[in-house]
Motif scaffolding. Sequence first.
Motif, PDB file in Angstrom:
ATOM      1  N   GLN A 190       0.940  -1.128  -0.170  1.00 60.41           N
ATOM      2  CA  GLN A 190      -0.073  -0.115   0.017  1.00 60.41           C
ATOM      3  C   GLN A 190       0.811   1.440   0.090  1.00 60.41           C
ATOM      4  O   GLN A 190       0.643   2.483   0.383  1.00 60.41           O
ATOM      5  CB  GLN A 190      -1.085   0.050   1.128  1.00 60.41           C
ATOM      6  N   ILE A 191       2.197   1.099  -0.462  1.00 61.91           N
ATOM      7  CA  ILE A 191       2.809   2.275  -0.700  1.00 61.91           C
ATOM      8  C   ILE A 191       3.510   2.166  -2.070  1.00 61.91           C
ATOM      9  O   ILE A 191       3.859   1.302  -2.701  1.00 61.91           O
ATOM     10  CB  ILE A 191       4.026   2.451   0.336  1.00 61.91           C
ATOM     11  N   MET A 192       3.529   3.466  -2.765  1.00 57.56           N
ATOM     12  CA  MET A 192       4.166   3.617  -4.068  1.00 57.56           C
ATOM     13  C   MET A 192       5.605   3.855  -3.876  1.00 57.56           C
ATOM     14  O   MET A 192       6.094   4.850  -3.130  1.00 57.56           O
ATOM     15  CB  MET A 192       3.531   4.763  -4.859  1.00 57.56           C
ATOM     16  N   ASP A 193       6.461   3.018  -4.429  1.00 59.30           N
ATOM     17  CA  ASP A 193       7.761   3.253  -4.386  1.00 59.30           C
ATOM     18  C   ASP A 193       8.273   4.268  -5.120  1.00 59.30           C
ATOM     19  O   ASP A 193       7.602   4.719  -6.127  1.00 59.30           O
ATOM     20  CB  ASP A 193       8.512   2.023  -4.927  1.00 59.30           C
ATOM     21  N   LYS A 194       9.307   5.078  -4.738  1.00 59.41           N
ATOM     22  CA  LYS A 194       9.937   6.472  -5.476  1.00 59.41           C
ATOM     23  C   LYS A 194      10.382   5.868  -6.876  1.00 59.41           C
ATOM     24  O   LYS A 194       9.935   6.667  -7.707  1.00 59.41           O
ATOM     25  CB  LYS A 194      11.114   6.747  -4.661  1.00 59.41           C
ATOM     26  N   ALA A 195      10.955   4.799  -7.083  1.00 57.44           N
ATOM     27  CA  ALA A 195      11.511   4.493  -8.397  1.00 57.44           C
ATOM     28  C   ALA A 195      10.346   3.901  -9.323  1.00 57.44           C
ATOM     29  O   ALA A 195      10.422   4.304 -10.557  1.00 57.44           O
ATOM     30  CB  ALA A 195      12.080   3.170  -8.211  1.00 57.44           C
ATOM     31  N   THR A 196       9.167   3.628  -8.709  1.00 56.04           N
ATOM     32  CA  THR A 196       8.372   2.978  -9.480  1.00 56.04           C
ATOM     33  C   THR A 196       7.449   4.333 -10.058  1.00 56.04           C
ATOM     34  O   THR A 196       7.061   4.389 -11.114  1.00 56.04           O
ATOM     35  CB  THR A 196       7.059   2.316  -8.804  1.00 56.04           C
ATOM     36  N   LYS A 197       7.311   5.420  -9.084  1.00 58.44           N
ATOM     37  CA  LYS A 197       6.643   6.553  -9.333  1.00 58.44           C
ATOM     38  C   LYS A 197       7.294   7.363 -10.417  1.00 58.44           C
ATOM     39  O   LYS A 197       6.819   7.949 -11.211  1.00 58.44           O
ATOM     40  CB  LYS A 197       6.553   7.465  -8.257  1.00 58.44           C
ATOM     41  N   ASN A 198       8.474   6.959 -10.438  1.00 54.64           N
ATOM     42  CA  ASN A 198       9.521   7.827 -11.431  1.00 54.64           C
ATOM     43  C   ASN A 198       9.729   7.078 -12.561  1.00 54.64           C
ATOM     44  O   ASN A 198      10.663   7.249 -13.584  1.00 54.64           O
ATOM     45  CB  ASN A 198      10.723   8.268 -10.992  1.00 54.64           C
ATOM     46  N   GLY A 199       9.185   5.922 -12.726  1.00 53.20           N
ATOM     47  CA  GLY A 199       9.068   4.965 -13.801  1.00 53.20           C
ATOM     48  C   GLY A 199       8.605   5.311 -15.257  1.00 53.20           C
ATOM     49  O   GLY A 199       7.930   6.537 -15.429  1.00 53.20           O
ATOM     50  N   ILE A 200       8.766   4.502 -16.059  1.00 52.76           N
ATOM     51  CA  ILE A 200       8.072   4.638 -17.570  1.00 52.76           C
ATOM     52  C   ILE A 200       6.509   5.145 -17.336  1.00 52.76           C
ATOM     53  O   ILE A 200       5.920   4.241 -16.664  1.00 52.76           O
ATOM     54  CB  ILE A 200       8.397   3.689 -18.396  1.00 52.76           C
ATOM     55  N   ALA A 201       6.154   5.982 -18.054  1.00 48.51           N
ATOM     56  CA  ALA A 201       4.702   6.287 -18.264  1.00 48.51           C
ATOM     57  C   ALA A 201       3.755   4.852 -18.876  1.00 48.51           C
ATOM     58  O   ALA A 201       4.628   4.381 -19.823  1.00 48.51           O
ATOM     59  CB  ALA A 201       4.210   7.552 -19.157  1.00 48.51           C
ATOM     60  N   PRO A 202       3.002   4.481 -18.356  1.00 44.68           N
ATOM     61  CA  PRO A 202       2.455   3.036 -18.691  1.00 44.68           C
ATOM     62  C   PRO A 202       1.817   3.178 -20.181  1.00 44.68           C
ATOM     63  O   PRO A 202       2.037   2.229 -20.845  1.00 44.68           O
ATOM     64  CB  PRO A 202       1.385   2.634 -17.703  1.00 44.68           C
ATOM     65  N   ASP A 203       1.283   4.395 -20.743  1.00 47.97           N
ATOM     66  CA  ASP A 203       0.800   4.424 -22.113  1.00 47.97           C
ATOM     67  C   ASP A 203       1.832   4.235 -23.123  1.00 47.97           C
ATOM     68  O   ASP A 203       1.918   3.804 -24.262  1.00 47.97           O
ATOM     69  CB  ASP A 203       0.208   5.792 -22.240  1.00 47.97           C
ATOM     70  N   TYR A 204       3.018   4.971 -22.701  1.00 50.17           N
ATOM     71  CA  TYR A 204       4.481   4.857 -23.439  1.00 50.17           C
ATOM     72  C   TYR A 204       4.946   3.424 -23.550  1.00 50.17           C
ATOM     73  O   TYR A 204       5.585   2.995 -24.636  1.00 50.17           O
ATOM     74  CB  TYR A 204       5.254   5.830 -23.168  1.00 50.17           C
ATOM     75  N   PHE A 205       5.078   3.069 -22.478  1.00 43.64           N
ATOM     76  CA  PHE A 205       5.497   1.379 -22.202  1.00 43.64           C
ATOM     77  C   PHE A 205       4.403   0.411 -23.349  1.00 43.64           C
ATOM     78  O   PHE A 205       5.168  -0.347 -23.974  1.00 43.64           O
ATOM     79  CB  PHE A 205       5.519   1.141 -21.049  1.00 43.64           C
ATOM     80  N   ALA A 206       3.243   0.744 -23.105  1.00 42.83           N
ATOM     81  CA  ALA A 206       2.291  -0.084 -23.939  1.00 42.83           C
ATOM     82  C   ALA A 206       2.579   0.202 -25.656  1.00 42.83           C
ATOM     83  O   ALA A 206       2.748  -1.027 -26.558  1.00 42.83           O
ATOM     84  CB  ALA A 206       0.911   0.423 -23.836  1.00 42.83           C
ATOM     85  N   LYS A 207       3.099   1.339 -26.051  1.00 35.61           N
ATOM     86  CA  LYS A 207       3.451   1.697 -27.400  1.00 35.61           C
ATOM     87  C   LYS A 207       4.726   0.759 -27.795  1.00 35.61           C
ATOM     88  O   LYS A 207       4.777  -0.168 -28.931  1.00 35.61           O
ATOM     89  CB  LYS A 207       3.504   2.823 -27.591  1.00 35.61           C
ATOM     90  N   LEU A 208       5.471   0.975 -26.855  1.00 39.53           N
ATOM     91  CA  LEU A 208       6.993  -0.156 -27.160  1.00 39.53           C
ATOM     92  C   LEU A 208       6.639  -1.433 -27.031  1.00 39.53           C
ATOM     93  O   LEU A 208       7.220  -2.513 -27.829  1.00 39.53           O
ATOM     94  CB  LEU A 208       8.073   0.370 -26.105  1.00 39.53           C
TER      95      LEU A 208
END
Length: 264
Positions: free
Chosen positions: A203-221
């Motif tokens: 129930q906590i958002m990791d800092k590295a996850t929060k700063n990760g790749i945007a999921p919509d851009y990831f989906a395109k790749l």
Amino acid sequence: MSFTNKVVWITGASSGIGKHLAIELSKQGANVILSSRNLKALKTVKKLCENSEKVKLIPLDLEDYNNLKPKVDNAISFFGKIDILVNNGGISQRELAKDTAIAVDKRLIDINYLGTIALTKLMLPHFIKNQSGQVVVTTSIVGKIGTPLRSSYAASKHALHGFFDSLRAELYKDNITVTLVCPGFVNTNVSINALTGDGTAQQIMDKATKNGIAPDYFAKLMAKAILKKRQEVYIAGFKEKLAVYTKRFFPKVLSRMITKLSVT
């Protein structure tokens, strides 16, 4: 090559990578079947997809892997075939190995590994009969390297690489391809839902996850990698990719680097 009129079945499609891949593939003309445990969330994703009449829903629980056969039969019946199975469903972990109950280890293996291979095995007769098909698996950079607080998660993802590398070789003659997609940090709820040592969600958002790749851009790749039928692709930041290649060529260097990572 395109997704036009291709039938793609995506697990773990109610949020995160699966949700955004569904939206992207629908935009590219695919017939999409969406699965997860959360039917309400799936209905929301369907509304976000273009041509929603070409989007079908099948609730399923990968942990209940002994009872997936009716789900497969149902999925095939929608469009008469399935061209691509995207094994995206899974759950993560955030806990030291010594503090993780064995029941949590088992749950991660049941969902991430056994559920995924059970569904894939049930799809194989359909693919083999058609002499065509593609199996896509969302693994992780942690499927290539192990890091603190993710021992069981890493084990489940490493297992996927072993199984699907073998399966790829077995199915080559049947014109069936296998694509392993290894995400680095992606800005989704994966860390919020990650299991702690007693099996409850972090129930906590990791800092590295929060700063990760945007999921919509990831989906395109990811969609591009699927179309190209890549055997294995790393969709990640520079540091995560560097870690993979450092492990391959300089394993002792990576080992020293990983021991310096925070475990609190």
